[in-house]
Write a protein that holds these residues in place. Structure first.
Motif, mmCIF file in Angstrom:
data_model
loop_
_atom_site.group_PDB
_atom_site.id
_atom_site.type_symbol
_atom_site.label_atom_id
_atom_site.label_comp_id
_atom_site.label_asym_id
_atom_site.label_seq_id
_atom_site.Cartn_x
_atom_site.Cartn_y
_atom_site.Cartn_z
ATOM 1 N N ASP A 136 0.825 -1.213 0.000
ATOM 2 C CA ASP A 136 0.000 0.000 0.000
ATOM 3 C C ASP A 136 0.858 1.261 0.000
ATOM 4 O O ASP A 136 0.565 2.224 -0.714
ATOM 5 C CB ASP A 136 -0.953 0.014 1.210
ATOM 6 C CG ASP A 136 -2.057 -1.027 1.095
ATOM 7 O OD1 ASP A 136 -2.285 -1.544 -0.028
ATOM 8 O OD2 ASP A 136 -2.686 -1.317 2.129
ATOM 9 N N ILE A 137 1.927 1.256 0.770
ATOM 10 C CA ILE A 137 2.823 2.411 0.820
ATOM 11 C C ILE A 137 3.523 2.601 -0.521
ATOM 12 O O ILE A 137 3.573 3.706 -1.060
ATOM 13 C CB ILE A 137 3.852 2.261 1.958
ATOM 14 C CG1 ILE A 137 3.152 2.362 3.314
ATOM 15 C CG2 ILE A 137 4.952 3.317 1.836
ATOM 16 C CD1 ILE A 137 4.020 1.962 4.494
ATOM 17 N N SER B 256 2.564 1.680 -3.437
ATOM 18 C CA SER B 256 1.634 2.078 -4.502
ATOM 19 C C SER B 256 1.368 3.575 -4.528
ATOM 20 O O SER B 256 0.903 4.101 -5.532
ATOM 21 C CB SER B 256 0.319 1.308 -4.379
ATOM 22 O OG SER B 256 -0.378 1.702 -3.215
ATOM 23 N N THR B 257 1.691 4.281 -3.456
ATOM 24 C CA THR B 257 1.492 5.736 -3.429
ATOM 25 C C THR B 257 2.761 6.493 -3.821
ATOM 26 O O THR B 257 2.728 7.712 -3.939
ATOM 27 C CB THR B 257 1.049 6.213 -2.029
ATOM 28 O OG1 THR B 257 2.118 5.974 -1.089
ATOM 29 C CG2 THR B 257 -0.207 5.505 -1.586
ATOM 30 N N SER C 259 6.070 7.754 -6.128
ATOM 31 C CA SER C 259 6.369 8.080 -7.522
ATOM 32 C C SER C 259 7.371 7.068 -8.073
ATOM 33 O O SER C 259 7.988 6.301 -7.325
ATOM 34 C CB SER C 259 6.970 9.487 -7.620
ATOM 35 O OG SER C 259 8.287 9.498 -7.082
#
Length: 122
Positions: A9-10, A12-13, A15
């Motif tokens: 999840d981290i 995927s955020t 760049s």
């Protein structure tokens, strides 16, 4: 939530550049590389980062000198009419390009910013 899911999840955020820096840091920390994947190393030992090849270029704000921004927009987007360019600059945001190469996107951004406009590449 598992630790693995939290990490996914981290990531995927992040760049593309942040992911590349992460991969490099993991390689240095654990002494592994993406090349080890083909040599039979465990899959969890390497992080592969796919480099982005297409970029969206978006006019965010035409700036204070609208005439310069209109001219610059017509220079980077050859198929836009004067009327459409004027409307795009006045009513930003406006997508200049959907799938530009990195070099094209950076050139468009530089031209537009030299005219006083604000541009975002994503």
């Amino acid at each position: 939530m598992s630790k693995i899911q939290e990490i996914v999840d981290i990531i995927s955020t992040m760049s593309v550049m942040e992911c590349a820096d992460l991969a490099k840091s993991l390689e240095e920390k654990f002494g592994v590389s993406a090349n080890m994947m083909s040599s039979g190393a465990p899959a969890a030992a390497a992080v592969v980062v796919e480099e982005k090849t297409e970029f969206k270029v978006e006019l965010i704000d035409g700036g204070s000198n609208k005439i310069s921004a209109i001219k610059a927009l017509r220079q980077v987007k050859k198929d836009i009419s004067l009327g459409d360019a004027k409307k795009a600059v006045e009513e930003a945001p406006f997508v200049i390009a959907e799938a530009a190469t990195k070099e094209e996107a950076e050139a468009m951004k530089a031209t537009m910013e030299n005219a006083g406009a604000k541009v975002k590449i994503s």
